[in-house]
Design a protein around this motif. Structure first.
Motif, PDB file in Angstrom:
ATOM      1  N   SER A 271       0.818  -1.205   0.000  1.00 57.33           N
ATOM      2  CA  SER A 271       0.000   0.000   0.000  1.00 57.33           C
ATOM      3  C   SER A 271       0.858   1.263   0.000  1.00 57.33           C
ATOM      4  CB  SER A 271      -0.930   0.004   1.222  1.00 57.33           C
ATOM      5  OG  SER A 271      -1.566   1.252   1.349  1.00 57.33           O
ATOM      6  N   LYS A 272       0.736   2.082  -1.054  1.00 57.39           N
ATOM      7  CA  LYS A 272       1.494   3.335  -1.149  1.00 57.39           C
ATOM      8  C   LYS A 272       1.047   4.318  -0.071  1.00 57.39           C
ATOM      9  CE  LYS A 272       1.991   2.701  -6.126  1.00 57.39           C
ATOM     10  NZ  LYS A 272       1.625   3.200  -7.476  1.00 57.39           N
ATOM     11  N   THR A 273      -0.259   4.333   0.194  1.00 53.26           N
ATOM     12  CA  THR A 273      -0.794   5.224   1.219  1.00 53.26           C
ATOM     13  C   THR A 273      -0.195   4.895   2.576  1.00 53.26           C
ATOM     14  OG1 THR A 273      -2.873   5.408   0.003  1.00 53.26           O
ATOM     15  CG2 THR A 273      -2.896   6.058   2.326  1.00 53.26           C
ATOM     16  N   ARG A 274      -0.068   3.598   2.852  1.00 50.48           N
ATOM     17  CA  ARG A 274       0.488   3.167   4.139  1.00 50.48           C
ATOM     18  C   ARG A 274       1.968   3.541   4.248  1.00 50.48           C
ATOM     19  NH1 ARG A 274      -0.041   3.020   9.248  1.00 50.48           N
ATOM     20  NH2 ARG A 274       0.864   1.228  10.323  1.00 50.48           N
TER      21      ARG A 274
END
Length: 461
Positions: A271-274
């Motif tokens: 996950s890039k957001t994570r």
């Protein structure tokens, strides 16, 4: 990940106690020449990983994110035994070469190649498979024994012989290797056959060589300033600069839990957001960690006056760590987890060339030890910018970049203009303001997480 960070952080608190005592007591009571020899040996040790030629790195990549119970025990035993034989041969060859050169410090270093690299091999294995308690235990035992060895020589034997202190480090490494060998022999008790597997040797070296070069290049970058100081300046300058580096290394007490656990974690998430959220946590963590500079400055002001001249060097080395923490925690671990060793290696080589030119240029302008610390600081900034530009999918927003820039500037101003106490207060107040302006949401999430963790008694969530 939370459990891993806490376990290693607790272990590193003990490490910090022994490290602080050693870091301040030895330079206080040993002669500058003796202290310089000890730091020279430790500088040599920073390059000892070259002698396994990437074998340990190949193992690290192979087992990253896996669990010990899922591993093939026979294959793992072959991996360990092959490393043992390989490093034993390398160490013997280096000892013979060092004896012919008649250099006692090199002989001791060559003796330690086998012990040091094998202990490091086991530590890397624990990191890769998420055995953070075992990893922490190894660090604590080594640190405690090194402290005991140093204090016995200093307070009981009352020796100022640098080579006795160095020999103590060598003996501790071999003792730790003996303990780890016994421990793993119990795990492999049912497997009777031990063989040196040449294909295993070549396979691990082939997989890990680029990561080794990348890590080695990173070591060159972070130790380049010491080599310049040792070659171009006086023994006193080198001792003072090495003292500054040893103080900077205390930051690893807080940094290591993060950099180690993040690799295992990033092997599992995409996950890039994570990942961006994790980087924002690191930004705030780095800003808070910089406060540790001011107690160091206070100690130098009242206790270690003969090393007070290293204060400017310490300031720039601490400032460079703001960038290195982000680079090592997020970007380097990301390159490893994505198996982008080649990109990591090329990137570090570019930064090394830039750093070398900076050190030469700054030394020509002002031939003093402070020039090399400034070169290290600028190199860290450049590496940070390269990482941002290279990893396009997690590029930071403007407010994150502004937070980093302002924090570094605030730290440098507080460190240089004010004394330790006033500087501490000014830095904390301005940091809280910067967090409120640029990182408010991230700070709230971090605080909620901490409160919930305390409420749930030990990460039950």
């Amino acid at each position: 990940m939370g459990k891993g960070i806490i376990v290693i952080l607790i272990a590193n608190i003990l490490n910090m106690v022994f490290g602080l005592a050693t870091g301040f007591i030895l330079p206080k009571y040993l002669s500058v020449e003796t202290y310089a020899i000890i730091k020279t040996f430790q500088l040599y040790l920073s390059f000892v990983g070259l002698f396994h030629m990437g074998y340990a790195d190949g193992m690290y990549l192979r087992y990253g994110g896996k669990n010990l119970k899922d591993l093939n025990k026979k294959s793992l035993k072959t991996t360990i035994f092959t490393m043992n034989i390989f490093q034993m041969i390398v160490s013997i060859v280096m000892v013979i070469a060092s004896i012919k050169l008649n250099k006692l410090l090199l002989i001791l270093f060559s003796l330690d190649i086998f012990g040091y690299n094998m202990v490091d091999f086991y530590k890397r294995m624990y990191q890769a498979i998420g055995q953070f308690k075992s990893y922490s235990r190894v660090i604590n035992i080594v640190t405690a024994l090194n402290f005991v060895s140093n204090m016995m020589l200093l307070l009981i034997i009352k020796s100022d012989n640098a080579y006795l202190y160095v020999l103590g480090y060598v003996i501790v490494d071999y003792f730790m290797l003996f303990v780890l060998t016994i421990k793993f022999s119990k795990i492999f008790n049912s497997i009777k056959i031990c063989i040196f597997e040449f294909n295993e040797l070549i396979s691990n070296i082939k997989e890990g060589i680029l990561l080794l070069f990348g890590n080695f290049s990173s070591i060159i970058l972070t130790s380049m300033d010491r080599w310049f100081t040792k070659i171009l300046l006086t023994t006193i300058d080198f001792a003072q600069y090495s003292f500054a580096v040893s103080i900077e290394n205390f930051l690893n007490i807080a940094i290591t839990p993060v950099t180690i656990t993040f690799y295992n974690y990033l092997c599992r998430i995409q996950s890039k957001t994570r990942i961006i959220q994790l980087r924002n946590y690191i930004n705030i963590f780095s800003a808070c960690l910089m406060t540790s500079f001011f107690p160091v400055k206070f100690i130098l002001e009242i206790y270690l006056d003969k090393y007070y001249q290293s204060l400017n060097v310490i300031t720039f080395l601490f400032a460079s760590q703001f960038f290195y923490i982000i680079i090592k925690s997020i970007y380097v671990n990301l390159y490893k987890s994505r198996l982008q060793q080649r990109r990591y290696f090329i990137q570090v080589v570019i930064v090394i060339m830039v750093g070398f030119l900076l050190n030469v240029l700054l030394y020509k302008i002002t031939p003093c030890k402070e020039s090399f610390s400034v070169g290290t600081f600028i190199s860290a900034m450049i590496w940070y910018l390269i990482c941002i530009l290279d990893v396009k999918d997690i590029r930071p927003l403007a407010k994150e970049l502004l937070f980093v820039i302002f924090e570094v500037c605030i730290f440098i101003v507080s460190a240089f203009i004010f004394n330790s106490i006033i500087g501490f207060v000014v830095y904390i107040i301005t940091t809280l303001i910067m967090i409120f302006i640029f990182m408010r949401e991230t700070a709230i999430i971090m605080l909620n997480f901490i409160f919930e963790s305390i409420k749930n008694k030990g990460w039950k969530r």
